[in-house]
Write a protein that holds these residues in place. Structure first.
Motif: not given
Length: 387
Positions: A103-107, A252-254
């Motif tokens: 949810a919170l990072t990208r490769p 963030i929760r979503e």
């Protein structure tokens, strides 16, 4: 406290195998995987019996009483008052970490860790396409501290987007103080690094130490972090697959909710609901007795090494039930030593190398077992090390 029998030896089924997909070997003493050889709290057993007797084991909606149990426990036990609306039930902390990273990072993003650290951090980072950024803890005078200068330098790297914080720390056994956590949090805030706190061992703290939820220290820390917690370690419920993500920030929760839906790991079982609710509402006395027993086991292990194996320092254990032992005096790698212990001593422990390069030369040994089994494990270890 004496009414709880932690000395009862209960035959294990499966964890005396060397790998999860292998048949167990009866002569192997398992002191590796982080669960316990104790029956769970009687209140949990009774709650599960009631559910079994009910006879309907279909899908379950998580009731308000579950959220009340979670928030009430953290308020009473840890002086932290998370809101029910922050809580996302999930089947385990490992699935939670996977979903959060999705949810919170990208490769290509870097994820910061204090090493040596729980091996599944590395796995989750790799599976997300991210890269690990290791900040090695300082091991001095037989204890670990944070190298805050190194942490500042690494957090300042624009490629670092997130930090996985293990609190209490596995395998180093540290219960981070509020001052240490504030310094970590301030560094992350300065460099816009989001904190994911794995606090699964939060209930397992030795006398004289106190666990502090990272998110409890300030509103900013709470908003710029998520916390993963579970009763699974403290109440020996890992097989029931239950944990919670605490995410105060709605956006963030979503994002995490969507990742849980993609991973299909956000639906917990009716047994998980009953077990957690009973543990948090009625299990405090049993947990206190458990921690007292674990303390005595640690002291017995420490004294045994001091008498019989003084060349192998046992690091102070502030939290968890996982002893971290410096075996560099053998001259063997951690992997070679654990293979020797398994092959010759029929004792299964964890190699320090699995927790990152900073763990090389160490082993991790689980002391959450009846004293008789601990004594047997120590004898096997001594015979093998001194052979």
């Amino acid at each position: 406290m004496a009414k709880y029998d932690f000395d009862e030896i209960i035959p294990r089924r499966g964890t005396n195998s060397v790998k999860w997909d292998e048949e167990p070997a009866a002569d192997i003493l398992p002191m590796w995987v982080a669960d316990m050889d104790f029956r769970t709290a009687p209140c949990v057993v009774e709650a599960l019996h009631r559910k079994v007797d009910h006879g309907i084991y279909g899908y379950a909606t998580v009731p308000k009483s579950y959220y009340d149990a979670v928030t009430g426990w953290f308020a009473r036990r840890h002086d932290w008052a998370p809101e029910s609306g922050w809580i996302l039930p999930v089947t385990g902390v490992i699935p939670a970490l996977s979903a959060i990273l999705r949810a919170l990072t990208r490769p290509g993003d870097q994820v910061l860790m204090l090493t040596p650290v729980y091996n599944h951090f590395f796995i989750a980072i790799d599976n997300s396409g991210c890269k690990p950024a290791e900040c090695e803890l300082i091991c001095r005078d037989n204890t670990y501290t944070v190298d805050f200068d190194a942490l500042e330098r690494q957090a300042a790297d624009p490629g670092v987007k997130l930090m996985l914080l293990c609190n209490p720390h596995n395998p180093a056994g540290r219960v981070w103080t509020p001052e240490e956590l504030r310094r970590i949090g301030d560094i992350c805030l300065r460099h816009d690094v989001f904190v994911v706190a794995d606090e699964i061992h939060c209930e397992l703290v030795m006398p004289g130490f106190r666990y502090t939820p990272f998110a409890s220290l300030s509103e900013e820390f709470c908003r710029r972090s998520v916390t993963c917690a579970s009763p699974s370690k403290a109440f020996n419920l890992a097989g029931l697959q239950v944990a919670n993500i605490f995410a105060a920030d709605a956006k963030i929760r979503e994002k995490i909710t969507r990742a849980l839906e993609i991973n299909e790991t956000g639906m917990i079982s009716p047994f998980a609901i009953e077990a957690l609710t009973a543990a948090y509402n009625e299990g405090a006395e049993w947990l206190d007795a458990l921690n007292a027993y674990l303390r005595e086991n640690y002291l017995a292990l420490r004294d045994y090494f001091a008498r019989n194996l003084p060349q192998f320092p046992v690091l102070p254990l502030e939290g968890t039930y996982l002893a971290w032992i410096d075996c560099r005096a053998t001259g063997l790698s951690s992997d070679a030593l654990t293979e020797k212990l398994l092959g010759e001593g029929r004792l299964h422990v964890n190699s320090g190398a699995m927790y990152g390069a900073a763990g090389e030369g160490f082993i991790r040994l689980n002391i959450a077992c009846p004293r008789k089994l601990l004594d047997e494990g120590l004898e096997r270890l001594k015979r093998t090390l001194l052979d």
